[in-house]
Design a protein around this motif. Structure first.
Motif, PDB file in Angstrom:
ATOM      1  N   CYS A 150     -25.861  24.477  35.051  1.00 10.72           N
ATOM      2  CA  CYS A 150     -24.466  24.422  34.630  1.00 10.72           C
ATOM      3  C   CYS A 150     -24.372  24.225  33.113  1.00 10.72           C
ATOM      4  CB  CYS A 150     -23.761  23.297  35.372  1.00 10.72           C
ATOM      5  SG  CYS A 150     -21.970  23.340  35.226  1.00 10.72           S
ATOM      6  N   ALA A 151     -25.197  23.344  32.571  1.00  5.88           N
ATOM      7  CA  ALA A 151     -25.210  23.142  31.116  1.00  5.88           C
ATOM      8  C   ALA A 151     -25.651  24.415  30.401  1.00  5.88           C
ATOM      9  CB  ALA A 151     -26.126  21.975  30.758  1.00  5.88           C
ATOM     10  N   ALA A 152     -26.662  25.081  30.929  1.00  7.53           N
ATOM     11  CA  ALA A 152     -27.130  26.342  30.329  1.00  7.53           C
ATOM     12  C   ALA A 152     -26.030  27.402  30.388  1.00  7.53           C
ATOM     13  CB  ALA A 152     -28.390  26.825  31.042  1.00  7.53           C
ATOM     14  N   PHE A 153     -25.333  27.467  31.511  1.00 10.22           N
ATOM     15  CA  PHE A 153     -24.223  28.402  31.686  1.00 10.22           C
ATOM     16  C   PHE A 153     -23.179  28.179  30.590  1.00 10.22           C
ATOM     17  CE2 PHE A 153     -20.030  29.351  33.496  1.00 10.22           C
ATOM     18  CZ  PHE A 153     -20.203  30.626  33.992  1.00 10.22           C
ATOM     19  N   ALA A 154     -22.821  26.939  30.357  1.00  8.03           N
ATOM     20  CA  ALA A 154     -21.788  26.615  29.361  1.00  8.03           C
ATOM     21  C   ALA A 154     -22.271  26.847  27.943  1.00  8.03           C
ATOM     22  CB  ALA A 154     -21.330  25.170  29.541  1.00  8.03           C
ATOM     23  N   LEU A 155     -23.538  26.599  27.676  1.00  6.39           N
ATOM     24  CA  LEU A 155     -24.065  26.843  26.327  1.00  6.39           C
ATOM     25  C   LEU A 155     -23.971  28.320  25.958  1.00  6.39           C
ATOM     26  CD1 LEU A 155     -27.169  24.502  26.095  1.00  6.39           C
ATOM     27  CD2 LEU A 155     -25.180  24.533  24.571  1.00  6.39           C
ATOM     28  N   GLU A 156     -24.089  29.182  26.929  1.00  4.65           N
ATOM     29  CA  GLU A 156     -24.012  30.624  26.679  1.00  4.65           C
ATOM     30  C   GLU A 156     -22.569  31.110  26.550  1.00  4.65           C
ATOM     31  OE1 GLU A 156     -26.063  32.396  29.947  1.00  4.65           O
ATOM     32  OE2 GLU A 156     -27.997  31.590  29.328  1.00  4.65           O
ATOM     33  N   ARG A 157     -21.611  30.246  26.838  1.00  2.60           N
ATOM     34  CA  ARG A 157     -20.195  30.641  26.832  1.00  2.60           C
ATOM     35  C   ARG A 157     -19.375  29.666  25.980  1.00  2.60           C
ATOM     36  NH1 ARG A 157     -22.879  31.762  31.179  1.00  2.60           N
ATOM     37  NH2 ARG A 157     -22.547  33.753  32.235  1.00  2.60           N
ATOM     38  N   PRO A 158     -19.323  29.897  24.678  1.00  3.66           N
ATOM     39  CA  PRO A 158     -18.611  28.962  23.786  1.00  3.66           C
ATOM     40  C   PRO A 158     -17.121  28.842  24.074  1.00  3.66           C
ATOM     41  CG  PRO A 158     -19.476  30.844  22.556  1.00  3.66           C
ATOM     42  CD  PRO A 158     -19.944  30.994  23.960  1.00  3.66           C
ATOM     43  N   GLU A 159     -16.555  29.786  24.808  1.00  5.60           N
ATOM     44  CA  GLU A 159     -15.120  29.711  25.103  1.00  5.60           C
ATOM     45  C   GLU A 159     -14.787  28.653  26.147  1.00  5.60           C
ATOM     46  OE1 GLU A 159     -16.818  32.683  28.057  1.00  5.60           O
ATOM     47  OE2 GLU A 159     -17.180  32.172  25.978  1.00  5.60           O
ATOM     48  N   LEU A 160     -15.799  28.156  26.863  1.00  3.11           N
ATOM     49  CA  LEU A 160     -15.564  27.141  27.899  1.00  3.11           C
ATOM     50  C   LEU A 160     -15.304  25.780  27.278  1.00  3.11           C
ATOM     51  CD1 LEU A 160     -18.286  28.021  30.558  1.00  3.11           C
ATOM     52  CD2 LEU A 160     -15.859  28.613  30.577  1.00  3.11           C
ATOM     53  N   SER A 161     -14.335  25.081  27.833  1.00  2.00           N
ATOM     54  CA  SER A 161     -14.059  23.717  27.378  1.00  2.00           C
ATOM     55  C   SER A 161     -14.247  22.777  28.551  1.00  2.00           C
ATOM     56  CB  SER A 161     -12.640  23.615  26.820  1.00  2.00           C
ATOM     57  OG  SER A 161     -11.715  23.906  27.840  1.00  2.00           O
ATOM     58  N   GLY A 162     -14.210  21.504  28.266  1.00  2.00           N
ATOM     59  CA  GLY A 162     -14.370  20.517  29.323  1.00  2.00           C
ATOM     60  C   GLY A 162     -15.828  20.152  29.549  1.00  2.00           C
ATOM     61  N   VAL A 163     -16.058  19.454  30.640  1.00  2.00           N
ATOM     62  CA  VAL A 163     -17.404  18.985  30.979  1.00  2.00           C
ATOM     63  C   VAL A 163     -18.097  20.034  31.831  1.00  2.00           C
ATOM     64  CG1 VAL A 163     -18.715  17.221  32.222  1.00  2.00           C
ATOM     65  CG2 VAL A 163     -16.721  16.569  30.876  1.00  2.00           C
ATOM     66  N   TRP A 164     -19.258  20.425  31.393  1.00  2.00           N
ATOM     67  CA  TRP A 164     -20.110  21.362  32.122  1.00  2.00           C
ATOM     68  C   TRP A 164     -21.534  20.829  32.042  1.00  2.00           C
ATOM     69  CZ3 TRP A 164     -18.442  25.919  34.474  1.00  2.00           C
ATOM     70  CH2 TRP A 164     -17.121  26.256  34.234  1.00  2.00           C
ATOM     71  N   GLY A 165     -22.162  20.633  33.166  1.00  2.00           N
ATOM     72  CA  GLY A 165     -23.544  20.171  33.180  1.00  2.00           C
ATOM     73  C   GLY A 165     -23.729  18.838  32.483  1.00  2.00           C
ATOM     74  N   GLY A 166     -22.748  17.981  32.572  1.00  2.00           N
ATOM     75  CA  GLY A 166     -22.853  16.661  31.956  1.00  2.00           C
ATOM     76  C   GLY A 166     -22.728  16.663  30.449  1.00  2.00           C
ATOM     77  N   THR A 167     -22.243  17.759  29.878  1.00  2.00           N
ATOM     78  CA  THR A 167     -22.073  17.841  28.426  1.00  2.00           C
ATOM     79  C   THR A 167     -20.603  18.078  28.088  1.00  2.00           C
ATOM     80  OG1 THR A 167     -22.422  20.243  28.340  1.00  2.00           O
ATOM     81  CG2 THR A 167     -24.379  18.836  28.118  1.00  2.00           C
ATOM     82  N   THR A 168     -20.191  17.581  26.948  1.00  2.00           N
ATOM     83  CA  THR A 168     -18.825  17.802  26.476  1.00  2.00           C
ATOM     84  C   THR A 168     -18.782  19.059  25.621  1.00  2.00           C
ATOM     85  OG1 THR A 168     -19.144  16.521  24.455  1.00  2.00           O
ATOM     86  CG2 THR A 168     -18.366  15.304  26.409  1.00  2.00           C
ATOM     87  N   THR A 169     -17.584  19.533  25.366  1.00  2.00           N
ATOM     88  CA  THR A 169     -17.399  20.706  24.509  1.00  2.00           C
ATOM     89  C   THR A 169     -18.031  20.468  23.149  1.00  2.00           C
ATOM     90  OG1 THR A 169     -15.313  21.167  25.648  1.00  2.00           O
ATOM     91  CG2 THR A 169     -15.655  22.256  23.534  1.00  2.00           C
ATOM     92  N   GLU A 170     -17.801  19.290  22.574  1.00  2.30           N
ATOM     93  CA  GLU A 170     -18.339  18.985  21.243  1.00  2.30           C
ATOM     94  C   GLU A 170     -19.867  18.907  21.255  1.00  2.30           C
ATOM     95  OE1 GLU A 170     -18.653  18.886  17.459  1.00  2.30           O
ATOM     96  OE2 GLU A 170     -16.707  19.162  18.421  1.00  2.30           O
ATOM     97  N   GLU A 171     -20.450  18.346  22.285  1.00  7.66           N
ATOM     98  CA  GLU A 171     -21.916  18.309  22.372  1.00  7.66           C
ATOM     99  C   GLU A 171     -22.494  19.719  22.384  1.00  7.66           C
ATOM    100  OE1 GLU A 171     -23.611  14.642  24.829  1.00  7.66           O
ATOM    101  OE2 GLU A 171     -22.077  15.765  25.947  1.00  7.66           O
ATOM    102  N   ARG A 172     -21.870  20.602  23.133  1.00 12.96           N
ATOM    103  CA  ARG A 172     -22.370  21.983  23.196  1.00 12.96           C
ATOM    104  C   ARG A 172     -22.204  22.690  21.860  1.00 12.96           C
ATOM    105  NH1 ARG A 172     -19.605  21.361  27.949  1.00 12.96           N
ATOM    106  NH2 ARG A 172     -17.935  22.789  27.306  1.00 12.96           N
ATOM    107  N   ARG A 173     -21.106  22.425  21.160  1.00 12.38           N
ATOM    108  CA  ARG A 173     -20.922  22.997  19.812  1.00 12.38           C
ATOM    109  C   ARG A 173     -22.051  22.552  18.891  1.00 12.38           C
ATOM    110  NH1 ARG A 173     -15.111  21.385  19.610  1.00 12.38           N
ATOM    111  NH2 ARG A 173     -14.102  23.099  20.645  1.00 12.38           N
ATOM    112  N   ALA A 174     -22.382  21.262  18.955  1.00 13.05           N
ATOM    113  CA  ALA A 174     -23.448  20.721  18.102  1.00 13.05           C
ATOM    114  C   ALA A 174     -24.790  21.382  18.428  1.00 13.05           C
ATOM    115  CB  ALA A 174     -23.534  19.210  18.264  1.00 13.05           C
ATOM    116  N   VAL A 175     -25.073  21.589  19.690  1.00  8.18           N
ATOM    117  CA  VAL A 175     -26.328  22.250  20.085  1.00  8.18           C
ATOM    118  C   VAL A 175     -26.367  23.669  19.530  1.00  8.18           C
ATOM    119  CG1 VAL A 175     -27.615  23.173  22.057  1.00  8.18           C
ATOM    120  CG2 VAL A 175     -26.717  20.847  22.140  1.00  8.18           C
TER     121      VAL A 175
END
Length: 96
Positions: free
Chosen positions: A61-86
């Motif tokens: 789920c986290a990998a799915f969200a990392l590949e899709r920057p348009e997704l917001s909210g919690v995915w795979g235990g990560t926040t939108t901002e955490e994924r942006r930072a990654v």
């Protein structure tokens, strides 16, 4: 006189960005039980991890969200901002 219902018949499937592995899971998936909890503003990383705790789909789920920057909210235990930072770190490392 018979009336026809224009809304009768199969309903179209909306593409909400939810991965198939979540939609098709037979086991309990926390985000399906209370989806609104995953899209609250201001969730902290610790709260996001707690929401997804125990779900066997956390990593995909986290990998799915990392590949899709348009997704917001919690995915795979990560926040939108955490994924942006990654993503930023990844771009910086690739540029170096």
């Amino acid at each position: 006189m018979t009336s026809t219902n224009p809304f009768a018949g199969p309903r179209p499937t909306l593409d909400l960005g939810i991965p198939d592995f979540v939609l098709e899971a037979r086991e309990h998936v926390p985000c399906r039980a209370d989806p609104d909890a995953y899209f609250k503003d201001g969730l902290r990383p610790r709260e996001a991890r707690l929401l997804c705790q125990g779900c066997e789909h956390v990593d995909p789920c986290a990998a799915f969200a990392l590949e899709r920057p348009e997704l917001s909210g919690v995915w795979g235990g990560t926040t939108t901002e955490e994924r942006r930072a990654v993503r930023r770190r990844s771009r910086t490392e690739l540029a170096a």
